[in-house]
Design an enzyme around this catalytic site. Sequence first.
Site, PDB file in Angstrom:
ATOM      1  N   ARG A 105       0.753  -1.341   0.018  1.00 48.27           N
ATOM      2  CA  ARG A 105       0.093   0.082  -0.035  1.00 48.27           C
ATOM      3  C   ARG A 105       0.670   1.142  -0.001  1.00 48.27           C
ATOM      4  NH1 ARG A 105      -3.411  -2.776  -1.663  1.00 48.27           N
ATOM      5  NH2 ARG A 105      -5.491  -2.954  -0.862  1.00 48.27           N
TER       6      ARG A 105
ATOM      7  N   HIS B 250      -1.776   0.285  -9.907  1.00 45.22           N
ATOM      8  CA  HIS B 250      -2.360  -0.776  -9.089  1.00 45.22           C
ATOM      9  C   HIS B 250      -3.101  -1.814  -9.895  1.00 45.22           C
ATOM     10  CE1 HIS B 250      -4.371  -1.146  -4.875  1.00 45.22           C
ATOM     11  NE2 HIS B 250      -4.183  -2.413  -5.447  1.00 45.22           N
TER      12      HIS B 250
HETATM   13  P1  NDP Z   1      -1.664 -11.563   5.055  1.00 40.96           P
HETATM   14  O1  NDP Z   1      -2.785 -10.882   6.132  1.00 40.96           O
HETATM   15  O2  NDP Z   1      -1.819 -12.967   4.794  1.00 40.96           O
HETATM   16  O3  NDP Z   1      -0.374 -11.117   5.392  1.00 40.96           O
HETATM   17  C1  NDP Z   1       0.344 -10.038   6.028  1.00 40.96           C
HETATM   18  C2  NDP Z   1       1.778 -10.189   6.252  1.00 40.96           C
HETATM   19  O4  NDP Z   1       2.165  -8.930   6.861  1.00 40.96           O
HETATM   20  C3  NDP Z   1       1.906 -11.039   7.554  1.00 40.96           C
HETATM   21  O5  NDP Z   1       3.161 -11.670   7.362  1.00 40.96           O
HETATM   22  C4  NDP Z   1       1.936 -10.246   8.866  1.00 40.96           C
HETATM   23  O6  NDP Z   1       2.987 -10.621   9.785  1.00 40.96           O
HETATM   24  C5  NDP Z   1       2.633  -8.861   8.286  1.00 40.96           C
HETATM   25  N1  NDP Z   1       2.465  -7.642   8.989  1.00 40.96           N
HETATM   26  C6  NDP Z   1       1.233  -7.039   9.312  1.00 40.96           C
HETATM   27  N2  NDP Z   1       1.733  -6.183  10.090  1.00 40.96           N
HETATM   28  C7  NDP Z   1       3.037  -6.084  10.038  1.00 40.96           C
HETATM   29  C8  NDP Z   1       3.852  -5.269  11.031  1.00 40.96           C
HETATM   30  N3  NDP Z   1       3.453  -4.048  11.610  1.00 40.96           N
HETATM   31  N4  NDP Z   1       5.231  -5.637  10.962  1.00 40.96           N
HETATM   32  C9  NDP Z   1       5.550  -6.330  10.129  1.00 40.96           C
HETATM   33  N5  NDP Z   1       4.925  -7.376   9.477  1.00 40.96           N
HETATM   34  C10 NDP Z   1       3.695  -7.077   9.583  1.00 40.96           C
HETATM   35  O7  NDP Z   1      -2.016 -10.418   3.793  1.00 40.96           O
HETATM   36  P2  NDP Z   1      -1.630 -10.693   2.109  1.00 40.96           P
HETATM   37  O8  NDP Z   1      -0.482 -11.402   1.968  1.00 40.96           O
HETATM   38  O9  NDP Z   1      -3.050 -11.271   1.642  1.00 40.96           O
HETATM   39  O10 NDP Z   1      -1.827  -9.263   1.458  1.00 40.96           O
HETATM   40  C11 NDP Z   1      -0.926  -8.212   1.991  1.00 40.96           C
HETATM   41  C12 NDP Z   1      -1.255  -7.007   1.493  1.00 40.96           C
HETATM   42  O11 NDP Z   1      -0.827  -6.901  -0.120  1.00 40.96           O
HETATM   43  C13 NDP Z   1      -2.768  -6.569   1.447  1.00 40.96           C
HETATM   44  O12 NDP Z   1      -3.058  -6.133   2.606  1.00 40.96           O
HETATM   45  C14 NDP Z   1      -2.843  -5.407   0.450  1.00 40.96           C
HETATM   46  O13 NDP Z   1      -2.423  -4.207   1.132  1.00 40.96           O
HETATM   47  C15 NDP Z   1      -1.573  -5.783  -0.489  1.00 40.96           C
HETATM   48  N6  NDP Z   1      -2.352  -6.075  -1.755  1.00 40.96           N
HETATM   49  C16 NDP Z   1      -2.111  -5.612  -2.953  1.00 40.96           C
HETATM   50  C17 NDP Z   1      -2.402  -5.843  -4.127  1.00 40.96           C
HETATM   51  C18 NDP Z   1      -2.272  -4.973  -5.323  1.00 40.96           C
HETATM   52  O14 NDP Z   1      -2.552  -5.264  -6.530  1.00 40.96           O
HETATM   53  N7  NDP Z   1      -0.893  -4.188  -5.348  1.00 40.96           N
HETATM   54  C19 NDP Z   1      -3.326  -7.003  -4.334  1.00 40.96           C
HETATM   55  C20 NDP Z   1      -3.468  -7.731  -3.160  1.00 40.96           C
HETATM   56  C21 NDP Z   1      -3.029  -7.291  -1.952  1.00 40.96           C
HETATM   57  P3  NDP Z   1       2.477 -12.144  10.600  1.00 40.96           P
HETATM   58  O15 NDP Z   1       2.745 -12.959   9.691  1.00 40.96           O
HETATM   59  O16 NDP Z   1       3.116 -12.020  11.809  1.00 40.96           O
HETATM   60  O17 NDP Z   1       0.982 -11.852  10.772  1.00 40.96           O
END
Ligand code: NDP
Length: 313
Positions: free
Chosen positions: A225, A273
């Site tokens: 994001r 995007h």
């Molecule tokens: P998930 O919820 O499966 O994974 C999120 C990951 O981020 C986890 O490993 C989590 O850690 C980590 N995380 C969250 N907060 C923190 C933090 N404060 N510090 C360190 N690590 C953190 O999400 P997805 O993989 O499904 O998607 C991720 C993001 O990708 C979406 O939220 C969206 O913003 C973006 N996205 C963008 C798209 C595009 O077209 N550009 C399309 C789809 C998604 P932990 O493993 O410990 O929970």
Amino acid sequence: MRIAVALGSMKPDAWLDALGAAFARAGLEVDIAMFDGRARDARYAVVWLPPPELFSAEKNLRAVFNVGAGVEGLLTNPALPPALPLLRLVDAGMAPKMAEYVCFYLARITRGLDRFGGPHAVRDWNVDRPRGTPPTVGVMGLGAIGKQIAHAVTVFGYPVVGWSRTGRSIAGMHCLAGESEFSTFLGMTDVLVNVLPLTGTTRDLLDARRFAQLPRGAHVINIGRGGTMVDADLIAALDSGQLASATLDVFRTEPLPAEHPFWHHPRITVTPHLSGPTPREPAALQIAEAIRQLEAGTPPQSLAGYVDRQRGY
Ligand code: NDP
């Protein structure tokens, strides 16, 4: 059972067809319709950036399904009832497309592919080729999408280091976690791939101090994001040579305003995007299967895409 659908600018007919087919496959009889401002006593809603009126009209929703992985836009909806369960898509075909996007830009960076296209293309058979150690790719976010990106770049021989909120153990890669290991992670990373959700703790995370912790000449690919990066600090880091390039698919304001300096910066590639468009059929199947489970009595908290509002993802 009625389902209300509110999908912003996405093509409604194609989504209604995909959802209809998926519910039929799941053996569920449903009456699906686009939300038109009037209450229909819907039991579930399928949404992308829905209008607040959806929640003031539909008072009996049991769960809301977000047609995407990122939920920050839904969580900030002013009318969202506080106890309404939210579910998001888990991969649903987005992860391999985003891994492909990252691998494409890695090839572009490491082979210097920009030299070969367009009117100023280099016409020299003896240009430099990358024969040394490949750069280390650092993946921020090791969830449904980040894990697949990390795996894909490993297949192409790049060393990978990953960073997440809680500790992860993934074969073939070095995983770090939390604030205390963030500097170490950045120090090991030559190409930084951000695929974090946007939350209270990830907003503005990549600022001047953090860019300075990357090795000089590092590259950045942001497909998580836009709000995770501080725009002005990114430009300053590129202008000073601290960063060599930035490939940006997501922005603080979307569409990216016409006057934004990212459009014209020589070291920035802007894509609109499109790294992980939500594929309709797999998404619809995932939603229909989750509703089938909810109808069978499974609590929403035990479904894979359940959003923990406290964490923000
Ligand atoms: P998930 O919820 O499966 O994974 C999120 C990951 O981020 C986890 O490993 C989590 O850690 C980590 N995380 C969250 N907060 C923190 C933090 N404060 N510090 C360190 N690590 C953190 O999400 P997805 O993989 O499904 O998607 C991720 C993001 O990708 C979406 O939220 C969206 O913003 C973006 N996205 C963008 C798209 C595009 O077209 N550009 C399309 C789809 C998604 P932990 O493993 O410990 O929970």
